[in-house]
Enzyme design. Structure first.
Site, PDB file in Angstrom:
ATOM      1  N   PRO A   1       0.817  -1.217   0.000  1.00 18.61           N
ATOM      2  CA  PRO A   1       0.000   0.000   0.000  1.00 18.61           C
ATOM      3  C   PRO A   1       0.854   1.271   0.000  1.00 18.61           C
ATOM      4  O   PRO A   1       1.812   1.373   0.755  1.00 18.61           O
ATOM      5  CB  PRO A   1      -0.824  -0.105   1.287  1.00 18.61           C
ATOM      6  CG  PRO A   1      -0.281  -1.248   2.058  1.00 18.61           C
ATOM      7  CD  PRO A   1       0.607  -2.052   1.182  1.00 18.61           C
ATOM      8  N   GLU A   2       0.517   2.187  -0.877  1.00 19.20           N
ATOM      9  CA  GLU A   2       1.184   3.483  -0.935  1.00 19.20           C
ATOM     10  C   GLU A   2       0.164   4.544  -0.506  1.00 19.20           C
ATOM     11  O   GLU A   2      -0.925   4.185  -0.064  1.00 19.20           O
ATOM     12  CB  GLU A   2       1.702   3.752  -2.359  1.00 19.20           C
ATOM     13  CG  GLU A   2       2.653   2.642  -2.834  1.00 19.20           C
ATOM     14  CD  GLU A   2       3.207   2.887  -4.235  1.00 19.20           C
ATOM     15  OE1 GLU A   2       3.319   4.055  -4.648  1.00 19.20           O
ATOM     16  OE2 GLU A   2       3.515   1.900  -4.924  1.00 19.20           O
TER      17      GLU A   2
ATOM     18  N   HIS B   1      -4.468 -14.918   9.542  1.00 22.16           N
ATOM     19  CA  HIS B   1      -3.682 -13.723   9.254  1.00 22.16           C
ATOM     20  C   HIS B   1      -4.122 -12.515  10.067  1.00 22.16           C
ATOM     21  O   HIS B   1      -3.543 -11.436   9.952  1.00 22.16           O
ATOM     22  CB  HIS B   1      -3.728 -13.401   7.762  1.00 22.16           C
ATOM     23  CG  HIS B   1      -3.200 -14.519   6.910  1.00 22.16           C
ATOM     24  ND1 HIS B   1      -1.911 -14.990   7.037  1.00 22.16           N
ATOM     25  CD2 HIS B   1      -3.785 -15.280   5.965  1.00 22.16           C
ATOM     26  CE1 HIS B   1      -1.722 -15.994   6.192  1.00 22.16           C
ATOM     27  NE2 HIS B   1      -2.849 -16.189   5.529  1.00 22.16           N
TER      28      HIS B   1
ATOM     29  N   ARG C   1       2.134 -10.980   5.437  1.00 21.28           N
ATOM     30  CA  ARG C   1       3.599 -11.047   5.518  1.00 21.28           C
ATOM     31  C   ARG C   1       4.143 -10.614   6.881  1.00 21.28           C
ATOM     32  O   ARG C   1       5.320 -10.773   7.144  1.00 21.28           O
ATOM     33  CB  ARG C   1       4.224 -10.184   4.405  1.00 21.28           C
ATOM     34  CG  ARG C   1       3.735 -10.519   2.999  1.00 21.28           C
ATOM     35  CD  ARG C   1       4.504 -11.639   2.344  1.00 21.28           C
ATOM     36  NE  ARG C   1       5.937 -11.407   2.323  1.00 21.28           N
ATOM     37  CZ  ARG C   1       6.607 -10.867   1.313  1.00 21.28           C
ATOM     38  NH1 ARG C   1       5.986 -10.476   0.236  1.00 21.28           N
ATOM     39  NH2 ARG C   1       7.914 -10.717   1.384  1.00 21.28           N
TER      40      ARG C   1
ATOM     41  N   ARG D   1      22.062  15.199  -5.034  1.00 16.17           N
ATOM     42  CA  ARG D   1      21.874  13.754  -4.832  1.00 16.17           C
ATOM     43  C   ARG D   1      22.167  13.002  -6.126  1.00 16.17           C
ATOM     44  O   ARG D   1      21.550  13.255  -7.151  1.00 16.17           O
ATOM     45  CB  ARG D   1      20.453  13.456  -4.335  1.00 16.17           C
ATOM     46  CG  ARG D   1      20.258  13.941  -2.901  1.00 16.17           C
ATOM     47  CD  ARG D   1      19.071  13.310  -2.245  1.00 16.17           C
ATOM     48  NE  ARG D   1      19.179  11.849  -2.196  1.00 16.17           N
ATOM     49  CZ  ARG D   1      18.220  11.061  -1.732  1.00 16.17           C
ATOM     50  NH1 ARG D   1      17.097  11.577  -1.280  1.00 16.17           N
ATOM     51  NH2 ARG D   1      18.378   9.764  -1.718  1.00 16.17           N
TER      52      ARG D   1
END
Ligand code: ZN
Length: 280
Positions: free
Chosen positions: A2-3, A94, A113, A156
């Site tokens: 998820p972002e 889960h 996970r 950078r």
């Protein structure tokens, strides 16, 4: 994983359900969730807290309590928060935590996970927490400016995609939305961040906002590893411009989308619109 748009989608559905509710009973079933704090201590500390708001910072869900404490939930790879709890899900292996609210409903935290984390902060600790993680600008806020992004990228040498992924220049962008943003901005993902000129930085700022806003509008993306993790299904995956579209034609110029790796992550781009110009 998820972002920002996926976390924002969860936040906006949780906020009305949780705000004003008291946490009546909290069970944390997985010690990894609160490590190094013992899960039973965190659970006990949460009981009795009343939710004042549910916010988001980058990819973090921030549950604000009336007491001034904050619970920071980071979903990492496969974490998800479900409310109302789906039928039969209490026996789901889960499920890592169950929170009973004072209206009798349950909130489930599910994580296949097990990389997700819960951090309970005392009043006044929030700013320090994010500062310690060097979390960058919130991309949909007014504070996310071209000048600020330029400063964060200055000198950078890392590829611009890597600089987007590390969260220090901008918070909440991950592998999907970085590729999408760079396509909108017509910037090669391997170009060094410090080499971008002012025009490119401005295009990238806009590209990031466009990609994230589209993601939120489609309620995020639902990908393979996430499919059975959630009750919600976003539709953003139907609208990717480059992500996962290797060999399909670029919508802008028809050139087949190419795939490479940046910072160890699969990276898709249009070799024509996003050419790497050696001189920059
Ligand atoms: Zn193209």
């Amino acid at each position: 994983m998820p972002e920002l748009p996926e976390v924002e989608t969860i936040r906006s559905s949780l906020a009305p359900a949780l705000t004003g509710r008291r946490l009546e009973h909290v069970e944390i079933l997985d010690p990894r969730l609160t490590r190094p704090e013992p899960p039973e201590l965190v659970a006990a500390a949460l009981e009795g807290e009343r939710v004042a708001d549910v916010r988001r910072r980058g990819k973090y869900l921030v549950v604000v309590f009336e007491s001034g404490r904050h619970l920071l939930v980071h979903l990492r790879m496969t974490g998800n928060v479900l409310h109302p709890a789906p039928e039969g899900r209490r026996d789901d292996p889960h499920v890592r935590a169950v929170v009973r609210l004072d209206d009798g409903s349950d909130v489930l935290y599910r994580d296949i996970r097990r990389f997700g984390t819960w951090d309970l902060l005392e009043p006044g600790e929030l700013e320090e927490y994010f500062a310690a993680r060097r979390l960058g600008a919130e991309p949909l806020s007014r504070g996310f400016t071209t000048a600020g992004l330029g400063r964060a990228f200055a000198r950078r040498k890392a590829p611009v995609k890597a600089a987007l992924l590390d969260q220090r220049a901008v918070a909440g962008v991950g592998n999907i939305y970085a590729d999408e943003a760079l396509w909108y901005a017509r910037i090669n993902p391997l170009a060094s961040a410090g080499s971008l000129d002012a025009e490119q930085i401005a295009a990238l700022r806009n590209g990031i906002r466009t990609a994230l806003r589209r993601g939120i509008r489609r309620q995020g993306a639902t990908l393979r590893d996430y499919r059975d993790a959630d009750g919600r299904r976003g539709r953003m995956q139907e609208e990717f411009r480059v992500y996962g579209r290797e060999a399909e034609p670029c919508e802008r110029c028809g050139t087949p989308i190419a795939k490479t790796r940046v910072a160890g992550r699969g990276t898709w781009y249009c070799p024509s619109c996003q050419a790497l110009t050696g001189s920059r």
